[in-house]
Each structure stands twice: as C-alpha cells, then as structure tokens.
Design a protein around this motif. Structure first.
Motif, PDB file in Angstrom:
ATOM      1  N   LYS A   1       0.853  -1.188   0.000  1.00  0.00           N
ATOM      2  CA  LYS A   1       0.000   0.000   0.000  1.00  0.00           C
ATOM      3  C   LYS A   1       0.889   1.238   0.000  1.00  0.00           C
ATOM      4  CE  LYS A   1      -3.764   2.163   2.451  1.00  0.00           C
ATOM      5  NZ  LYS A   1      -4.619   2.184   3.597  1.00  0.00           N
ATOM      6  N   ASN A   2       0.439   2.282  -0.693  1.00  0.00           N
ATOM      7  CA  ASN A   2       1.187   3.537  -0.687  1.00  0.00           C
ATOM      8  C   ASN A   2       1.153   4.155   0.701  1.00  0.00           C
ATOM      9  OD1 ASN A   2       1.587   3.260  -3.418  1.00  0.00           O
ATOM     10  ND2 ASN A   2      -0.160   4.532  -3.964  1.00  0.00           N
ATOM     11  N   ASN A   3       2.248   4.743   1.094  1.00  0.00           N
ATOM     12  CA  ASN A   3       2.327   5.445   2.375  1.00  0.00           C
ATOM     13  C   ASN A   3       2.805   6.859   2.082  1.00  0.00           C
ATOM     14  OD1 ASN A   3       2.556   6.322   4.980  1.00  0.00           O
ATOM     15  ND2 ASN A   3       4.274   5.010   5.507  1.00  0.00           N
ATOM     16  N   LEU A   4       1.881   7.781   2.004  1.00  0.00           N
ATOM     17  CA  LEU A   4       2.192   9.161   1.657  1.00  0.00           C
ATOM     18  C   LEU A   4       2.081  10.026   2.904  1.00  0.00           C
ATOM     19  CD1 LEU A   4       2.807  10.624  -1.038  1.00  0.00           C
ATOM     20  CD2 LEU A   4       0.416  11.276  -1.095  1.00  0.00           C
TER      21      LEU A   4
ATOM     22  N   LEU B   1      -4.300  19.834   5.387  1.00  0.00           N
ATOM     23  CA  LEU B   1      -4.750  18.494   5.048  1.00  0.00           C
ATOM     24  C   LEU B   1      -3.580  17.586   4.744  1.00  0.00           C
ATOM     25  CD1 LEU B   1      -4.437  18.184   1.723  1.00  0.00           C
ATOM     26  CD2 LEU B   1      -6.474  19.594   1.752  1.00  0.00           C
ATOM     27  N   LYS B   2      -3.895  16.296   4.742  1.00  0.00           N
ATOM     28  CA  LYS B   2      -2.930  15.270   4.337  1.00  0.00           C
ATOM     29  C   LYS B   2      -3.390  14.761   2.982  1.00  0.00           C
ATOM     30  CE  LYS B   2      -0.852  10.908   5.739  1.00  0.00           C
ATOM     31  NZ  LYS B   2      -0.949   9.765   6.646  1.00  0.00           N
ATOM     32  N   MET B   3      -2.490  14.797   2.004  1.00  0.00           N
ATOM     33  CA  MET B   3      -2.824  14.384   0.649  1.00  0.00           C
ATOM     34  C   MET B   3      -2.897  12.867   0.544  1.00  0.00           C
ATOM     35  SD  MET B   3      -3.201  17.098  -1.261  1.00  0.00           S
ATOM     36  CE  MET B   3      -3.181  16.347  -2.881  1.00  0.00           C
ATOM     37  N   ASP B   4      -3.616  12.413  -0.465  1.00  0.00           N
ATOM     38  CA  ASP B   4      -3.666  11.006  -0.825  1.00  0.00           C
ATOM     39  C   ASP B   4      -2.878  10.833  -2.113  1.00  0.00           C
ATOM     40  OD1 ASP B   4      -5.230   8.762  -2.544  1.00  0.00           O
ATOM     41  OD2 ASP B   4      -5.279   8.291  -0.402  1.00  0.00           O
ATOM     42  N   SER B   5      -2.282   9.690  -2.295  1.00  0.00           N
ATOM     43  CA  SER B   5      -1.421   9.456  -3.459  1.00  0.00           C
ATOM     44  C   SER B   5      -2.181   9.447  -4.782  1.00  0.00           C
ATOM     45  CB  SER B   5      -0.663   8.138  -3.300  1.00  0.00           C
ATOM     46  OG  SER B   5      -1.557   7.049  -3.247  1.00  0.00           O
ATOM     47  N   LYS B   6      -3.489   9.256  -4.746  1.00  0.00           N
ATOM     48  CA  LYS B   6      -4.271   9.174  -5.978  1.00  0.00           C
ATOM     49  C   LYS B   6      -4.787  10.534  -6.462  1.00  0.00           C
ATOM     50  CE  LYS B   6      -7.192   6.268  -4.110  1.00  0.00           C
ATOM     51  NZ  LYS B   6      -6.735   6.070  -2.759  1.00  0.00           N
ATOM     52  N   VAL B   7      -4.540  11.596  -5.704  1.00  0.00           N
ATOM     53  CA  VAL B   7      -5.155  12.887  -5.988  1.00  0.00           C
ATOM     54  C   VAL B   7      -4.079  13.930  -6.261  1.00  0.00           C
ATOM     55  CG1 VAL B   7      -6.655  14.681  -5.028  1.00  0.00           C
ATOM     56  CG2 VAL B   7      -7.044  12.297  -4.435  1.00  0.00           C
ATOM     57  N   SER B   8      -4.295  14.737  -7.297  1.00  0.00           N
ATOM     58  CA  SER B   8      -3.384  15.861  -7.529  1.00  0.00           C
ATOM     59  C   SER B   8      -3.930  17.086  -6.785  1.00  0.00           C
ATOM     60  CB  SER B   8      -3.260  16.166  -9.017  1.00  0.00           C
ATOM     61  OG  SER B   8      -4.416  16.826  -9.493  1.00  0.00           O
ATOM     62  N   LEU B   9      -3.043  17.942  -6.356  1.00  0.00           N
ATOM     63  CA  LEU B   9      -3.455  19.145  -5.636  1.00  0.00           C
ATOM     64  C   LEU B   9      -4.329  20.027  -6.517  1.00  0.00           C
ATOM     65  CD1 LEU B   9      -3.353  20.904  -3.111  1.00  0.00           C
ATOM     66  CD2 LEU B   9      -1.216  21.883  -3.975  1.00  0.00           C
ATOM     67  N   SER B  10      -3.977  20.173  -7.779  1.00  0.00           N
ATOM     68  CA  SER B  10      -4.782  21.039  -8.656  1.00  0.00           C
ATOM     69  C   SER B  10      -6.206  20.494  -8.819  1.00  0.00           C
ATOM     70  CB  SER B  10      -4.106  21.233 -10.011  1.00  0.00           C
ATOM     71  OG  SER B  10      -3.933  20.001 -10.665  1.00  0.00           O
ATOM     72  N   ASP B  11      -6.354  19.168  -8.940  1.00  0.00           N
ATOM     73  CA  ASP B  11      -7.706  18.594  -9.030  1.00  0.00           C
ATOM     74  C   ASP B  11      -8.468  18.797  -7.724  1.00  0.00           C
ATOM     75  OD1 ASP B  11      -7.367  17.734 -11.633  1.00  0.00           O
ATOM     76  OD2 ASP B  11      -6.893  15.664 -11.075  1.00  0.00           O
ATOM     77  N   LEU B  12      -7.798  18.569  -6.607  1.00  0.00           N
ATOM     78  CA  LEU B  12      -8.453  18.749  -5.313  1.00  0.00           C
ATOM     79  C   LEU B  12      -8.941  20.183  -5.154  1.00  0.00           C
ATOM     80  CD1 LEU B  12      -9.260  17.632  -2.534  1.00  0.00           C
ATOM     81  CD2 LEU B  12      -6.975  18.292  -1.734  1.00  0.00           C
TER      82      LEU B  12
END
Length: 134
Positions: free
Chosen positions: A3-6, A60-71
């Motif tokens: 699992k990704n750990n970001l 916030l804490k980002m998720d590996s599947k999401v880009s900041l610009s999309d969020l």
C-alpha cells in the motif's frame, strides 16, 4: 510494501473574489464542514479548516491518488456552488483565481494546525508565523 504510504501535508490558503468580506460566522459554520466533506470525498484527510471573512485556510494530508490542482478545483468549484445555492444574497459568489499551497513538515503539523485554528486571534493580534517550516 503493498500500500502507498504518503506523508504529504499541505497548508492551503485561498480568497474570495476581490477579497470581498463575505464569509460571515453563520456562513462559515456551514461552509467549513462542507469543504471538509469535499476533501474526504477526494480521499484526502482534512486536519483543520478555518479562516476570515475574506479567505480560508486548510491543513490536510494528501492522498497518493489525488493531484493538488484537481483537489482545489473540486474544493473551490463545489463550495462556490454550495454558497450560491444556499446563500442567494451573496449575488453570484466566486473565489479568487489561484491559491497558495505550502508543504508542511510532519514535525510542524500540530503547530500549523494551531495557527489555522486560531486565525481570528492571529488577525486581531497581527500575528506573524515564525519558526514554522512552510
């Protein structure tokens, strides 16, 4: 590792169009939980949201599947729609273009969360962030 750990923490600031003083105490009580849910719906972890009548701070804490610009497109787009649908007296509410986003060291997360939480106090006192790695 299966699992990704970001461990990416971001402090975001964005303003109302033309820095209009539009976010009253009444509006923020509905707006901030709405933004919180948008962040969660995008698989990120909101840690603190607060602001002033003309701007919003989010930690916030980002998720590996999401880009900041999309969020940010989702946060700003959905929240402006929410405000226009629920507060017609805002007369076509809009956020200002752009935003500020600052990486936060995991060792500084609680300090930045306190800064975001105490926004109103900081603005009254003219508080300036010191000794925080943004």
């Amino acid at each position: 590792m299966s699992k990704n750990n970001l461990q990416v923490y971001i402090h975001i600031v964005f303003c109302t169009k033309n820095r209009g003083v539009l976010i009253s105490d009444t509006i923020e009580k509905k707006l901030y939980p709405f933004i919180w849910s948008v962040i969660e719906d995008n698989d990120c972890t909101p840690l603190m949201i607060n602001g002033m009548p003309d701007h919003v701070h989010i930690l916030l804490k980002m998720d590996s599947k999401v880009s900041l610009s999309d969020l940010m497109r989702f946060i700003k787009g959905k929240s402006s729609r929410f405000l226009n649908e629920n507060y017609s007296f805002l007369n076509g509410f809009e956020w200002q273009r752009g935003y500020g986003a600052f990486s936060v060291s995991s060792s500084q997360v609680s300090q930045v969360a306190d800064y975001v939480k105490n926004q109103k106090h900081h603005h009254v006192e003219g508080f300036i962030i010191e000794n925080i790695e943004l």
